[in-house]
Scaffold this motif. Structure first.
Motif, PDB file in Angstrom:
ATOM      1  N   ILE A   1       0.861  -1.187   0.000  1.00 11.81           N
ATOM      2  CA  ILE A   1       0.000   0.000   0.000  1.00 11.81           C
ATOM      3  C   ILE A   1       0.893   1.231   0.000  1.00 11.81           C
ATOM      4  N   THR A   2       0.521   2.223  -0.781  1.00 13.23           N
ATOM      5  CA  THR A   2       1.285   3.463  -0.834  1.00 13.23           C
ATOM      6  C   THR A   2       0.330   4.641  -0.781  1.00 13.23           C
ATOM      7  N   GLY A   3       0.715   5.683  -0.063  1.00 10.92           N
ATOM      8  CA  GLY A   3      -0.140   6.850   0.033  1.00 10.92           C
ATOM      9  C   GLY A   3      -0.710   7.055   1.419  1.00 10.92           C
ATOM     10  N   PRO A   4      -1.598   8.041   1.569  1.00 10.85           N
ATOM     11  CA  PRO A   4      -2.063   8.448   2.896  1.00 10.85           C
ATOM     12  C   PRO A   4      -3.096   7.496   3.497  1.00 10.85           C
ATOM     13  N   ILE A   5      -2.963   7.290   4.781  1.00 16.60           N
ATOM     14  CA  ILE A   5      -3.967   6.556   5.546  1.00 16.60           C
ATOM     15  C   ILE A   5      -4.110   7.231   6.908  1.00 16.60           C
ATOM     16  N   VAL A   6      -5.240   7.002   7.541  1.00 11.29           N
ATOM     17  CA  VAL A   6      -5.468   7.474   8.904  1.00 11.29           C
ATOM     18  C   VAL A   6      -5.652   6.251   9.794  1.00 11.29           C
ATOM     19  N   VAL A   7      -4.872   6.184  10.853  1.00  8.44           N
ATOM     20  CA  VAL A   7      -4.974   5.086  11.814  1.00  8.44           C
ATOM     21  C   VAL A   7      -5.093   5.688  13.209  1.00  8.44           C
ATOM     22  N   ASP A   8      -6.196   5.363  13.864  1.00  4.18           N
ATOM     23  CA  ASP A   8      -6.442   5.832  15.237  1.00  4.18           C
ATOM     24  C   ASP A   8      -6.323   7.353  15.344  1.00  4.18           C
TER      25      ASP A   8
ATOM     26  N   ALA B   1     -10.583   1.148   1.588  1.00  4.42           N
ATOM     27  CA  ALA B   1     -11.909   1.258   2.193  1.00  4.42           C
ATOM     28  C   ALA B   1     -12.999   1.114   1.142  1.00  4.42           C
ATOM     29  N   ALA B   2     -12.806   1.736  -0.005  1.00  4.79           N
ATOM     30  CA  ALA B   2     -13.841   1.700  -1.041  1.00  4.79           C
ATOM     31  C   ALA B   2     -13.990   0.322  -1.653  1.00  4.79           C
ATOM     32  N   ALA B   3     -12.879  -0.379  -1.832  1.00  2.00           N
ATOM     33  CA  ALA B   3     -12.915  -1.653  -2.550  1.00  2.00           C
ATOM     34  C   ALA B   3     -13.153  -2.850  -1.643  1.00  2.00           C
ATOM     35  N   LEU B   4     -12.762  -2.748  -0.370  1.00  3.25           N
ATOM     36  CA  LEU B   4     -12.743  -3.944   0.464  1.00  3.25           C
ATOM     37  C   LEU B   4     -13.608  -3.866   1.713  1.00  3.25           C
ATOM     38  N   ASP B   5     -13.640  -2.714   2.388  1.00  3.21           N
ATOM     39  CA  ASP B   5     -14.411  -2.650   3.626  1.00  3.21           C
ATOM     40  C   ASP B   5     -14.687  -1.197   4.011  1.00  3.21           C
TER      41      ASP B   5
ATOM     42  N   ARG C   1      -3.330  -7.081 -10.698  1.00  3.84           N
ATOM     43  CA  ARG C   1      -3.314  -5.735 -10.130  1.00  3.84           C
ATOM     44  C   ARG C   1      -2.028  -4.983 -10.489  1.00  3.84           C
ATOM     45  N   GLY C   2      -0.874  -5.529 -10.140  1.00  3.68           N
ATOM     46  CA  GLY C   2       0.388  -4.964 -10.601  1.00  3.68           C
ATOM     47  C   GLY C   2       0.953  -3.805  -9.815  1.00  3.68           C
ATOM     48  N   ILE C   3       0.138  -3.049  -9.069  1.00  4.37           N
ATOM     49  CA  ILE C   3       0.627  -1.906  -8.308  1.00  4.37           C
ATOM     50  C   ILE C   3       0.094  -1.987  -6.883  1.00  4.37           C
ATOM     51  N   PRO C   4       0.731  -1.271  -5.938  1.00  7.92           N
ATOM     52  CA  PRO C   4       0.218  -1.264  -4.571  1.00  7.92           C
ATOM     53  C   PRO C   4      -1.172  -0.629  -4.493  1.00  7.92           C
ATOM     54  N   TRP C   5      -1.881  -0.928  -3.417  1.00  4.82           N
ATOM     55  CA  TRP C   5      -3.136  -0.246  -3.153  1.00  4.82           C
ATOM     56  C   TRP C   5      -2.847   1.229  -2.907  1.00  4.82           C
ATOM     57  N   SER C   6      -3.698   2.087  -3.434  1.00  3.12           N
ATOM     58  CA  SER C   6      -3.470   3.537  -3.389  1.00  3.12           C
ATOM     59  C   SER C   6      -4.064   4.145  -2.126  1.00  3.12           C
ATOM     60  N   GLY C   7      -3.373   3.959  -1.034  1.00  2.16           N
ATOM     61  CA  GLY C   7      -3.778   4.552   0.228  1.00  2.16           C
ATOM     62  C   GLY C   7      -5.017   3.933   0.837  1.00  2.16           C
ATOM     63  N   GLY C   8      -5.400   4.483   1.991  1.00  2.00           N
ATOM     64  CA  GLY C   8      -6.535   3.935   2.708  1.00  2.00           C
ATOM     65  C   GLY C   8      -7.853   4.120   1.994  1.00  2.00           C
TER      66      GLY C   8
ATOM     67  N   ALA D   1       5.017  -4.988  -1.099  1.00  2.00           N
ATOM     68  CA  ALA D   1       4.249  -6.210  -1.336  1.00  2.00           C
ATOM     69  C   ALA D   1       5.048  -7.420  -0.908  1.00  2.00           C
ATOM     70  N   PHE D   2       4.390  -8.354  -0.220  1.00  2.00           N
ATOM     71  CA  PHE D   2       5.042  -9.593   0.180  1.00  2.00           C
ATOM     72  C   PHE D   2       4.598 -10.775  -0.685  1.00  2.00           C
ATOM     73  N   GLY D   3       3.694 -10.524  -1.625  1.00  2.00           N
ATOM     74  CA  GLY D   3       3.158 -11.620  -2.421  1.00  2.00           C
ATOM     75  C   GLY D   3       4.191 -12.337  -3.252  1.00  2.00           C
ATOM     76  N   SER D   4       5.275 -11.637  -3.635  1.00  2.00           N
ATOM     77  CA  SER D   4       6.279 -12.267  -4.482  1.00  2.00           C
ATOM     78  C   SER D   4       7.297 -13.069  -3.688  1.00  2.00           C
ATOM     79  N   VAL D   5       7.314 -12.916  -2.357  1.00  3.15           N
ATOM     80  CA  VAL D   5       8.356 -13.591  -1.577  1.00  3.15           C
ATOM     81  C   VAL D   5       7.812 -14.520  -0.495  1.00  3.15           C
TER      82      VAL D   5
END
Length: 346
Positions: free
Chosen positions: A61-68, A131-135, A120-127, A78-82
């Protein structure tokens, strides 16, 4: 790679995988780093639908997120390749049991998520995208504004793909996406300033290299800077694999903790959490081609006497061939360093 080292890696518990792969950034207690790395404790991303943690692990994931209530704007690789589906399931389960709602994530669930987003090919674009795609229960997240694309520098693109004035193109050795191969280093995701600085060092002879000197000597300062920005923005997946028969457990020890008995600091103490590098002068070593890493360490060791006080030559001289192969193979298994622009910056 030793069979025992491979078996240890394949059967590591989720907590052990977290300690090896995640704790250098998120800290052992999940508290993160203030202003830089978000905490896992009290994070809605950990509490959310299990697809969230699996997708972040798979693609980064790359870009802005808000946590707590706190803002963060960084990059998680990404850890999917390793890591395989079973390892990712154990890791995600350990995180959710420690800081989330608990439960078990099945490897088959991870496999299904991997297949669902295989292109997909690229990281998720921030929070916001997560949120929009998954939860949506994650809550309102800041919009993602990508950095300017390096693809606007047509001169850098031409040099990388076609060379300059009949010279070798960068891609002929370093790969079309800067992924590296064999003894040729990975450039994708390196700091732009570091790449430009190394090109200057090749050109003026302060970093001797018979292959790179004539190539780099053709470049102007603006062209070196353009190539640096180009490769810093590439998000190519890792192609490096442990291939030197190194002891991965010993490599992990050196990278994470060093060896006080031989006055060897940990690799990550200088090269940053997870080996992602520290701009502008300390390179990323994560996902580097092992043949290059081992060869570079051997070359640096030869400079130890002629360059007293230089840090890396002194450290490299304390490594024997077995340790060089061990640490090179271990670093090859790590996920690549985060990019500083989107993948389409080509």
């Amino acid at each position: 790679m030793e069979a025992n080292a491979l078996e240890r890696r394949q059967t590591m518990t989720g907590s052990a995988l977290f300690a090896e792969r995640c704790a250098t950034c998120h800290q052992a207690d999940g508290s993160g780093i203030s202003g830089a790395i978000p905490p896992l404790a009290s994070s809605r991303f950990v509490q959310a639908d299990p697809r969230v943690i699996v997708q972040i692990l798979l693609h980064g994931i790359t870009g802005p997120i808000v946590v707590d209530g706190d803002d963060f704007n960084g990059h998680m690789p990404a850890f999917g390749s390793v890591l395989d589906d079973d390892q990712l399931a154990r890791l995600a389960t350990a995180v959710r049991r420690t800081w989330g709602p608990g439960g078990t994530i099945d490897p088959r669930f991870v496999a299904a998520e991997r297949a669902r987003t295989a292109n997909r090919g690229i990281p998720w674009s921030g929070g916001a995208e997560i949120a929009a795609a998954l939860d949506p229960a994650i809550g309102i997240q800041p919009a993602y504004h990508p950095l300017a694309s390096a693809s606007a520098d047509t001169t850098a693109l031409s040099i990388a793909r076609n060379g300059k004035s009949g010279g070798w193109p960068c891609a002929s050795c370093h790969g079309a996406n800067g992924e590296g191969r064999d003894g040729v280093p990975r450039l994708a995701g390196q700091s732009a300033d570091y790449i430009a600085g190394q090109l200057l060092a090749f050109a003026n002879g302060s970093r001797p290299n018979d292959i790179m000197r004539p190539v780099a000597s053709q470049l102007s300062a603006s062209e070196r800077g353009g190539l640096g920005r180009l490769y810093a923005g590439l998000a190519s997946p890792s192609t490096s694999r442990s291939e030197l028969a190194g002891d991965l457990a010993r490599g992990a020890e050196l990278a994470l903790y060093g060896d006080d008995r031989r006055n060897l600091p940990s690799c990550f103490s200088c090269h940053g959490p997870s080996g992602f590098g520290v701009a502008p002068s300390t390179p990323s070593i994560a996902a580097q081609q092992p043949g290059y890493t081992a060869g570079r360490l051997a070359a640096l060791a030869r400079f130890a006497r002629s360059r007293p006080g230089a840090v890396m030559p002194a450290i490299a001289a304390r490594l024997n061939d077995t340790d060089r192969r061990a640490v090179a193979d271990y670093l090859a298994t790590l996920p690549p360093s985060p990019v500083t622009a989107r993948k389409d910056a080509r």
